[in-house]
Design an enzyme around this catalytic site. Structure first.
Site, PDB file in Angstrom:
ATOM      1  N   ARG A 199     -11.813  36.886 -17.896  1.00  0.00           N
ATOM      2  CA  ARG A 199     -11.618  35.525 -18.098  1.00  0.00           C
ATOM      3  C   ARG A 199     -11.559  34.684 -16.900  1.00  0.00           C
ATOM      4  NH1 ARG A 199      -7.110  34.249 -23.088  1.00  0.00           N
ATOM      5  NH2 ARG A 199      -8.157  35.644 -24.613  1.00  0.00           N
TER       6      ARG A 199
ATOM      7  N   ASP B 104     -11.324  31.263 -14.449  1.00  0.00           N
ATOM      8  CA  ASP B 104     -10.679  29.929 -14.572  1.00  0.00           C
ATOM      9  C   ASP B 104     -11.501  28.859 -14.483  1.00  0.00           C
ATOM     10  OD1 ASP B 104      -8.142  31.339 -14.625  1.00  0.00           O
ATOM     11  OD2 ASP B 104      -7.793  31.144 -12.360  1.00  0.00           O
TER      12      ASP B 104
ATOM     13  N   TYR C 291     -16.539  40.162  -7.402  1.00  0.00           N
ATOM     14  CA  TYR C 291     -16.633  38.800  -7.296  1.00  0.00           C
ATOM     15  C   TYR C 291     -16.950  38.406  -5.798  1.00  0.00           C
ATOM     16  CZ  TYR C 291     -13.757  37.486 -11.160  1.00  0.00           C
ATOM     17  OH  TYR C 291     -13.345  37.175 -12.696  1.00  0.00           O
TER      18      TYR C 291
ATOM     19  N   ARG D 200      -8.672  34.264  -5.515  1.00  0.00           N
ATOM     20  CA  ARG D 200      -8.564  33.128  -4.465  1.00  0.00           C
ATOM     21  C   ARG D 200      -7.416  33.125  -3.611  1.00  0.00           C
ATOM     22  NH1 ARG D 200      -8.425  28.039  -7.857  1.00  0.00           N
ATOM     23  NH2 ARG D 200      -7.952  29.299  -9.695  1.00  0.00           N
TER      24      ARG D 200
END
Length: 283
Positions: free
Chosen positions: A60, A62, A123, A211
């Site tokens: 999922r 953001d 990522y 992040r």
């Protein structure tokens, strides 16, 4: 969703990508535009289903986060799949908005679960440190950092973070969820065009983990923190207010990895177990 497919049904795998700029994340929300909401609506429309499908996703994302290699699944009656599978990709292209695309639709192998069968997610976070800013044509996918970055220092600082750890210091805690993860890769590279990209791969990620890690390492790269600081933050195992969660638009889910077909079900069962770290001093 169970790994067992009901009799008379097939599990369908979707490979897709999206630009997260105008989405309030992946997960469906009643009053907000989301990737899941758009996809489920499109699937119901093009297959003329009475009830909406229910998507399960590998990771999922953001609000504002992009995906190039996202994976999702849903279960469908065999007769509906037989009627629509060869036309589904083209029809979705005509129904979906331009900021989300499905690239592959296929019957999933036995035991497949888009979320729990995955062995890693990869990522990329892209940063530009040119004093003039970021190329306007890439501004939606690259963060501008106003101080020059030392890539070697960031890689040195990243090394102690690799492996299995409790990443509580870099995660937004969620009730009943573990923050133990295995970080398989965290490396930085500067391309010829000057863009600095972090490649971050783990078996799974907790909320805001990527992040937060990027934010900590940027503080090292611009000289505001020493190279041993991110490791010390990790060792404290508590959320650190000095760790800055960078903006979402520089982040893209690039790829999700799965084991061989015969290992899918076993991996899914393993991933559902709550993890703990070995006790210190245990033999």
């Amino acid at each position: 969703m169970s790994d067992e497919v009901e009799p008379g049904h097939v599990r369908v795998r979707l490979d897709l990508s999206y630009d997260g700029k105008d989405f309030s994340g992946w997960a469906k929300q009643r009053t907000l535009r989301t990737v899941q909401g758009e996809l489920e609506s499109a699937l119901q429309t093009v297959m003329r289903l009475k009830d909406p499908v229910e998507l399960t996703v590998a990771g999922r994302t953001d609000a504002g986060v992009h995906a190039r290699g996202q994976v999702a699944q849903f279960d469908l009656a065999e007769e509906v799949w037989a009627e629509h599978h060869d036309k589904l990709l083209r029809r979705l292209a005509g129904r979906l908005p331009h900021d989300v695309r499905v690239w592959k639709v296929a019957e999933a192998p036995e035991g497949f679960n888009a979320r729990f069968s995955a062995v890693w997610r990869r990522y990329a976070y892209r940063v530009g440190d040119h004093q003039g800013g970021v190329d306007p044509l890439r501004r939606g996918h690259v963060l501008w950092h106003q101080w020059p970055l030392d890539v070697d220092a960031m890689n040195e600082a990243a090394a102690p973070l690799l492996g299995e750890h409790d990443f509580a210091a870099y995660c937004k805690k969620r009730e009943g969820a573990t923050t133990i993860r295995t970080l398989q890769q965290l490396s930085w590279e500067r391309a010829e065009d000057g863009i600095v990209t972090a490649t971050v791969r783990a078996d799974a990620f907790c909320h805001n983990m990527v992040r937060s890690l990027v934010g900590a390492l940027l503080h090292v790269g611009d000289g505001h923190r020493p190279t041993d600081w991110p490791g010390k933050v990790l060792a404290a195992a508590v959320r650190d207010s000095s760790v800055h969660v960078v903006k979402p638009h520089g982040l893209t889910l690039e790829e999700v990895g799965y084991p061989a077909d015969e290992l899918l079900a076993a991996r899914s069962r393993e991933a559902r177990n709550m993890r703990t770290l070995p006790a210190a001093g245990c033999c």
